[in-house]
Design an enzyme around this catalytic site. Structure first.
Site, short mmCIF file in Angstrom:
data_model
loop_
_atom_site.label_atom_id
_atom_site.label_comp_id
_atom_site.label_asym_id
_atom_site.label_seq_id
_atom_site.Cartn_x
_atom_site.Cartn_y
_atom_site.Cartn_z
N ASP A 69 0.84 -1.20 0.00
CA ASP A 69 0.00 0.00 0.00
C ASP A 69 0.87 1.25 0.00
OD1 ASP A 69 0.85 -0.18 2.62
OD2 ASP A 69 -1.15 -0.10 3.51
N SER A 70 2.20 1.05 -0.02
CA SER A 70 3.12 2.17 -0.26
C SER A 70 2.81 2.80 -1.61
CB SER A 70 4.58 1.69 -0.22
OG SER A 70 4.76 0.55 -1.04
N ASP A 112 -1.15 -6.22 -0.30
CA ASP A 112 -1.35 -5.58 1.01
C ASP A 112 -2.83 -5.35 1.28
OD1 ASP A 112 0.34 -4.85 3.07
OD2 ASP A 112 1.22 -3.15 1.97
N LYS A 141 -1.01 -9.45 2.98
CA LYS A 141 -0.21 -8.94 4.09
C LYS A 141 -1.08 -8.00 4.92
CE LYS A 141 3.30 -5.77 3.70
NZ LYS A 141 2.84 -4.70 4.61
N GLU A 143 -1.01 -5.55 8.72
CA GLU A 143 -0.14 -4.94 9.71
C GLU A 143 -0.65 -5.14 11.13
OE1 GLU A 143 0.50 -0.80 8.88
OE2 GLU A 143 1.27 -1.18 6.87
N GLU A 210 9.76 -4.03 10.17
CA GLU A 210 10.17 -2.74 9.61
C GLU A 210 10.73 -1.83 10.70
OE1 GLU A 210 7.27 -0.97 7.01
OE2 GLU A 210 8.43 0.89 6.80
#
Ligand code: KIV
Length: 294
Positions: A69-70, A112, A141, A143, A210
């Protein structure tokens, strides 16, 4: 009589490798990633958001392509990843999946789960993950630690491979007070380690770490037997590494993170830069722990 144009060479905008390119390496699968982790072979991951760069990364030997999602920041110009929608993610996963099919189609494709699409309930998470899988992802993925373990287990039990993400979790940047190193205190390190083990026990096969101290990432990597850690700004002792593609190509709208290496310097092109990244991760020359002395 003129011969029909070859569709792979007709475009004035360049070409992708033809669909008939024989596979030069075996496709990456979940068992292969687990095997690599068990053998101690470093796993390489890069983000990609479109067909062409995904095909180039695949051809360069990158094992895992993350449609992160960057993309909110590098493609859409947003200030954070918070504004990215599930629809945006599915669009880019579909584009990347098409690119991989035009290449060797060997990379493992991770999508993501964007902010707000798995927080409400396990059922909401399943609907969001299913949309990404139907768009072409092999794995999703998400978070966070704590409450996410239950969601991870729910998805894994339903046949959806999961990559977890701890440390600096960009979707919670506002709660964290900025893009800061995580897990620095003894208590924070213990919490992160506990969460990593819970995520492994819930069935996560990969875990992005990260911006955490290298020593903590090494400790977590050793503590996990069935889950491979993938570091970004987390030192050299993780099971694999990931970078945002734009960063490693030396193009960035903001400040380049300290842990990034510009692989374009000295490379003849993007494919060579990605090959250099793969080689450096595999032989342990990237990253350099001095860059991660948080
Ligand atoms: O969104 C993303 O690109 C990521 C990587 C930085 C791991 O989560």
């Amino acid at each position: 009589m003129s011969t029909p144009a070859d569709p792979t060479s007709a475009s004035p905008y360049g070409t992708l490798p033809p669909t008939s390119t024989p596979a030069l390496r075996k496709p990456i699968s979940l068992p292969r990633l687990i095997e690599m982790r068990a053998r101690g072979e470093k796993i390489t991951m890069l983000t990609a958001y479109d067909a062409t760069f995904a095909a180039v990364a695949d051809a360069a030997g990158v094992e895992c392509i993350l449609v992160g999602d960057s993309l909110g920041m590098v493609c859409q110009g947003l200030a954070s990843t918070v504004g990215v929608s599930l629809q945006d993610m599915c669009y880019h996963v579909q584009s990347v999946e098409r690119g991989l099919r035009r290449s060797q189609a060997t990379a493992w494709l991770i999508g993501d789960m964007p902010f707000g699409t798995y927080h409400e309930s396990r059922e909401q998470a399943l609907r969001s993950a299913a949309a990404l899988m139907q768009a072409g992802a092999h794995m999703v993925k998400l978070e966070g630690g704590g409450w996410t373990a239950d969601t991870v287990q729910f998805l894994v039990e339903r046949g959806i491979p999961v990559c977890a993400h701890l440390g600096l979790t960009p979707q919670t940047v506002h709660a964290l007070g900025g893009y800061r190193v995580q897990g620095k205190s003894v208590a924070a390190a213990a919490t992160l380690t506990r969460q990593a083990i819970a995520l492994q026990d819930a069935g996560a096969t990969l875990l992005v770490l990260e911006m955490v101290p290298a020593a903590l990432a090494a400790e977590v990597t050793l503590a996990l037997q069935h889950c491979a850690t993938i570091g970004i700004g987390a030192g050299k002792d993780t099971a694999g590494q990931v970078l945002v593609m734009h960063d490693m190509l030396g193009v960035n709208l903001g400040k380049m993170p300290r842990f990034v290496r510009n692989f374009m310097s000295g490379a003849a092109g993007v494919r060579e830069a990605m090959q250099a990244y793969v080689a450096a991760v595999k032989d342990g020359s990237f990253p350099d722990n001095a860059q991660h002395a948080w």
